[in-house]
Design a protein around this motif. Structure first.
Motif, PDB file in Angstrom:
ATOM      1  N   ILE A 171      29.545 -25.387 -15.147  1.00  0.00           N
ATOM      2  CA  ILE A 171      30.663 -24.998 -14.270  1.00  0.00           C
ATOM      3  C   ILE A 171      30.850 -23.573 -13.924  1.00  0.00           C
ATOM      4  O   ILE A 171      31.069 -23.248 -12.718  1.00  0.00           O
ATOM      5  N   SER A 172      30.364 -22.605 -14.825  1.00  0.00           N
ATOM      6  CA  SER A 172      30.577 -21.346 -14.605  1.00  0.00           C
ATOM      7  C   SER A 172      29.598 -21.034 -13.663  1.00  0.00           C
ATOM      8  O   SER A 172      30.085 -20.117 -12.594  1.00  0.00           O
ATOM      9  N   ILE A 173      28.140 -21.508 -13.656  1.00  0.00           N
ATOM     10  CA  ILE A 173      27.304 -21.305 -12.694  1.00  0.00           C
ATOM     11  C   ILE A 173      27.656 -21.747 -11.321  1.00  0.00           C
ATOM     12  O   ILE A 173      27.620 -20.792 -10.246  1.00  0.00           O
ATOM     13  N   LEU A 174      28.285 -22.840 -11.201  1.00  0.00           N
ATOM     14  CA  LEU A 174      28.591 -23.410 -10.060  1.00  0.00           C
ATOM     15  C   LEU A 174      29.875 -22.465  -9.386  1.00  0.00           C
ATOM     16  O   LEU A 174      29.737 -22.372  -8.118  1.00  0.00           O
ATOM     17  N   THR A 175      30.604 -22.269 -10.298  1.00  0.00           N
ATOM     18  CA  THR A 175      31.754 -21.252  -9.736  1.00  0.00           C
ATOM     19  C   THR A 175      31.053 -19.908  -9.207  1.00  0.00           C
ATOM     20  O   THR A 175      31.538 -19.463  -8.004  1.00  0.00           O
ATOM     21  N   GLY A 176      30.019 -19.331  -9.846  1.00  0.00           N
ATOM     22  CA  GLY A 176      29.798 -18.007  -9.376  1.00  0.00           C
ATOM     23  C   GLY A 176      28.698 -18.268  -8.253  1.00  0.00           C
ATOM     24  O   GLY A 176      28.927 -17.492  -7.345  1.00  0.00           O
ATOM     25  N   VAL A 177      27.956 -19.162  -8.300  1.00  0.00           N
ATOM     26  CA  VAL A 177      27.095 -19.199  -7.036  1.00  0.00           C
ATOM     27  C   VAL A 177      28.047 -19.521  -5.846  1.00  0.00           C
ATOM     28  O   VAL A 177      27.547 -19.214  -4.619  1.00  0.00           O
ATOM     29  N   THR A 178      28.860 -20.366  -6.033  1.00  0.00           N
ATOM     30  CA  THR A 178      30.043 -20.752  -4.875  1.00  0.00           C
ATOM     31  C   THR A 178      30.570 -19.473  -4.094  1.00  0.00           C
ATOM     32  O   THR A 178      30.549 -19.249  -3.032  1.00  0.00           O
ATOM     33  N   PHE A 179      31.023 -18.564  -5.261  1.00  0.00           N
ATOM     34  CA  PHE A 179      31.427 -17.353  -4.741  1.00  0.00           C
ATOM     35  C   PHE A 179      30.753 -16.485  -3.988  1.00  0.00           C
ATOM     36  O   PHE A 179      30.875 -16.025  -2.820  1.00  0.00           O
ATOM     37  N   ALA A 180      29.143 -16.459  -4.355  1.00  0.00           N
ATOM     38  CA  ALA A 180      28.266 -15.703  -3.588  1.00  0.00           C
ATOM     39  C   ALA A 180      28.001 -16.358  -2.303  1.00  0.00           C
ATOM     40  O   ALA A 180      27.637 -15.671  -1.261  1.00  0.00           O
ATOM     41  N   ALA A 181      28.176 -17.712  -2.368  1.00  0.00           N
ATOM     42  CA  ALA A 181      27.831 -18.389  -1.225  1.00  0.00           C
ATOM     43  C   ALA A 181      28.668 -18.213  -0.057  1.00  0.00           C
ATOM     44  O   ALA A 181      28.394 -18.542   1.396  1.00  0.00           O
ATOM     45  N   TYR A 182      29.873 -17.589  -0.117  1.00  0.00           N
ATOM     46  CA  TYR A 182      30.692 -17.255   0.759  1.00  0.00           C
ATOM     47  C   TYR A 182      30.248 -15.999   1.538  1.00  0.00           C
ATOM     48  O   TYR A 182      30.748 -15.399   2.735  1.00  0.00           O
ATOM     49  N   PHE A 183      29.174 -15.221   1.113  1.00  0.00           N
ATOM     50  CA  PHE A 183      28.800 -14.118   1.731  1.00  0.00           C
ATOM     51  C   PHE A 183      27.432 -13.998   2.267  1.00  0.00           C
ATOM     52  O   PHE A 183      26.815 -13.143   2.771  1.00  0.00           O
ATOM     53  N   VAL A 208      28.249 -11.808 -13.239  1.00  0.00           N
ATOM     54  CA  VAL A 208      29.498 -11.388 -13.428  1.00  0.00           C
ATOM     55  C   VAL A 208      30.378 -12.601 -13.532  1.00  0.00           C
ATOM     56  O   VAL A 208      31.435 -12.682 -14.266  1.00  0.00           O
ATOM     57  N   PHE A 209      30.313 -13.653 -12.480  1.00  0.00           N
ATOM     58  CA  PHE A 209      31.260 -14.570 -12.475  1.00  0.00           C
ATOM     59  C   PHE A 209      31.029 -15.688 -13.378  1.00  0.00           C
ATOM     60  O   PHE A 209      31.857 -16.301 -13.835  1.00  0.00           O
ATOM     61  N   VAL A 210      29.695 -15.865 -13.940  1.00  0.00           N
ATOM     62  CA  VAL A 210      29.426 -16.830 -14.909  1.00  0.00           C
ATOM     63  C   VAL A 210      29.927 -16.376 -16.167  1.00  0.00           C
ATOM     64  O   VAL A 210      30.730 -17.073 -16.751  1.00  0.00           O
ATOM     65  N   PHE A 211      29.741 -15.063 -16.647  1.00  0.00           N
ATOM     66  CA  PHE A 211      30.609 -14.574 -17.688  1.00  0.00           C
ATOM     67  C   PHE A 211      31.944 -14.461 -17.691  1.00  0.00           C
ATOM     68  O   PHE A 211      32.428 -15.422 -18.577  1.00  0.00           O
ATOM     69  N   GLY A 212      32.524 -14.178 -16.589  1.00  0.00           N
ATOM     70  CA  GLY A 212      34.080 -14.308 -16.329  1.00  0.00           C
ATOM     71  C   GLY A 212      34.509 -15.743 -16.544  1.00  0.00           C
ATOM     72  O   GLY A 212      35.482 -16.048 -17.238  1.00  0.00           O
ATOM     73  N   THR A 213      34.017 -16.409 -15.862  1.00  0.00           N
ATOM     74  CA  THR A 213      34.647 -17.953 -15.946  1.00  0.00           C
ATOM     75  C   THR A 213      34.391 -18.628 -17.269  1.00  0.00           C
ATOM     76  O   THR A 213      35.279 -19.142 -17.776  1.00  0.00           O
ATOM     77  N   TYR A 214      33.284 -18.398 -17.799  1.00  0.00           N
ATOM     78  CA  TYR A 214      33.021 -18.887 -19.192  1.00  0.00           C
ATOM     79  C   TYR A 214      33.924 -18.303 -20.377  1.00  0.00           C
ATOM     80  O   TYR A 214      34.488 -19.028 -21.159  1.00  0.00           O
ATOM     81  N   VAL A 215      33.971 -17.006 -20.302  1.00  0.00           N
ATOM     82  CA  VAL A 215      34.707 -16.230 -21.257  1.00  0.00           C
ATOM     83  C   VAL A 215      36.341 -16.591 -21.221  1.00  0.00           C
ATOM     84  O   VAL A 215      36.978 -16.887 -21.912  1.00  0.00           O
ATOM     85  N   PHE A 216      36.727 -16.451 -19.684  1.00  0.00           N
ATOM     86  CA  PHE A 216      37.980 -16.333 -19.607  1.00  0.00           C
ATOM     87  C   PHE A 216      38.614 -17.995 -19.562  1.00  0.00           C
ATOM     88  O   PHE A 216      39.668 -18.120 -20.327  1.00  0.00           O
TER      89      PHE A 216
END
Ligand code: SF4
Ligand code: SF4
Length: 476
Positions: A171-183, A208-216
């Protein structure tokens, strides 16, 4: 001296009174992992519905519109695509208005209903909710999870934890790649990641997003709200006695007690089952009053309603209510609340500005600079010539053909065919020079105003104007 001591004592008493409630608060500052129960109910359903809105975040970069990505922040080309609309740096003021609009929405909603953003819509609490839902599916009920956490490592524990953390990471990877996909192009981005050809910056963003999502969402959970979120810190200044918040009806619930039926005469409706505490994702006991950790998610309301149904008492022992309502006063209508009026006014102004901006975005940006060195040239045949540098930016999605004309200055014409057949490529700034010429006798003064008109040759009709001057020799 005695007076000083009295004042100190008085101050101590006031502070004690002030924090009398707070002493009963249970605010978990990170010393324990909260395993909240899930109870079905109206607010639980609403939370699921709000979660689904975040699915749009995961889907949006893959939507195509008129041959391009529907939502794309194209930073290298300094363009923001939103379906048919393309915003350029010149239109950035509209993004500022969008931020103001979002801020006013947040402030207004907080003034009316407290931290509903936190409870139902914030990505932190939504992602945490998804993570803990998975945790429950894999490791079991809160009791089973606590037992598993306390148990020594075994094959079963390793298997369950490994499975859970793998899903969290996915889920964290999906969140991170999705964020990058907006750019950048979303499909090309996935391809570049899967073939390990993504640029360095793309890897950094995802890391950064994978780490942030997974930890937070996986570990820090409500501690992010408590320690890191600035909104949680300032929301207290936005609420007042009219703000509706999850509130325990103390008058109805107290004195609380477990025994029902015979021997329970004089007892309030609260049976002290503590289900409201057990379902709270932040570990708050709402019966001790509104507390800093409460994100107003309403889970305790669902929990208590389910108990009231079982003990045949009316629902609403915990309910959304304002301090004034609890004191028996009538809640004033929204349009008579100064905060709501102020936030709504700014909100509407921002909406008006955005609508105006979107309906008035020029399809072509045109700028004209009159040459200064020299201001004019007198040709050997006596004609006066002026040089202009023209910059035209085609903001539409297709290449277009234009012609340039001079208006408002009889006798002034474009030299040669510089005004004909101008091609403006989509998204490109095209600079070019033109010379205007006039007979000295046609000049009405040292400076003659004129208008340069750039018109599209083929439909749709586009006409851009720029006011400038034609300069001739000084007249004595
Ligand atoms: S006290 Fe109730 S409304 Fe507040 S966070 Fe806990 S469950 Fe949600
Ligand atoms: S769920 Fe309701 S009845 Fe149970 S402890 Fe909380 S307030 Fe009391």
């Amino acid at each position: 001296m005695q007076q000083g001591v009295d004042m100190q004592e008085q101050e101590q008493v006031n502070i004690d009174e002030l924090y009398a409630d707070a002493r009963h608060w249970h605010v978990n500052t990170g010393g324990e992992t909260i395993h909240a129960m899930r109870v079905p109910g109206r607010f639980r359903n609403f939370k699921w519905f709000a979660s689904c809105l975040w699915l749009l975040y995961l889907i949006a970069p893959y939507i195509r519109w008129e041959g391009h990505q529907a939502i794309l922040f194209n930073i290298p080309e300094r363009q923001f695509h939103l379906f048919s609309i393309t915003l350029w740096p010149q239109d950035i003021w509209m993004l500022s208005l969008v931020l103001i609009l979002l801020a006013m929405t947040l402030f207004g909603v907080t003034a009316v209903a407290g931290r509903v953003w936190c409870g139902y819509f914030c990505f932190q609490t939504i992602w945490t909710d998804w993570f803990t839902w998975l945790e429950e599916k894999i490791e079991g009920t809160p009791v089973q999870r606590r037992k598993l956490d306390a148990a020594p490592w075994s094959l079963r524990k390793i298997r369950l934890k490994l499975f859970k953390h793998t899903l969290w990471l996915l889920i964290s990877i999906l969140t991170g790649v999705t964020f990058a996909a907006y750019f950048t192009d979303a499909f090309e981005l996935w391809h570049s990641y899967l073939t390990f050809n993504a640029p360095q910056v793309a890897w950094v963003v995802v890391a950064v997003f994978v780490f942030g999502t997974y930890v937070f969402a996986g570990f820090m959970r409500e501690q992010v709200c408590f320690w890191l979120c600035p909104y949680a810190r300032i929301q207290s200044v936005m609420v007042d006695k009219d703000t509706v918040l999850p509130t325990y009806d103390e008058g109805r619930g107290e004195p609380r007690g477990k025994v029902r039926g015979k021997g329970s005469e004089g007892r309030g409706d609260c049976i002290d089952c503590r289900l409201c505490v057990g379902v709270c994702p932040t570990g708050v006991d709402i019966r001790e009053g509104m507390q800093e950790g409460c994100i107003t998610c309403g889970m305790c309301i669902d929990a208590c309603d389910s108990i009231m149904d079982k003990v045949n008492r009316p629902r609403g022992l915990i309910r959304y209510a304002s301090e004034k309502e609890m004191a028996g006063e009538v809640l004033p209508p929204l349009f008579r609340r100064p905060r709501v009026i102020a936030y709504s006014t700014i909100f509407l102004l921002a909406v008006g500005g955005i609508v105006y901006g979107l309906t008035h975005i020029p399809p072509v940006e045109l700028s004209v600079v009159h040459a200064r060195q020299p201001l004019y040239i007198q040709m050997s045949n006596g004609m006066i010539e002026n040089k202009y540098t023209i910059k035209a930016l085609n903001k539409t999605s297709a290449d277009r053909h234009f012609q340039l004309r001079v208006e408002g200055a009889p006798g002034v014409h474009i030299v040669g065919d510089a005004g004909a057949g101008i091609v403006l490529e989509s998204g490109k700034m095209v600079p070019f020079h033109v010379f205007l010429a006039a007979e000295p006798a046609a000049l009405k003064g040292e400076k003659m105003p004129l208008r340069l008109v750039l018109e599209s040759i083929e439909p749709p009709a586009i006409r851009m104007e720029y006011d400038s001057v034609f300069i001739g020799p000084a007249r004595h």
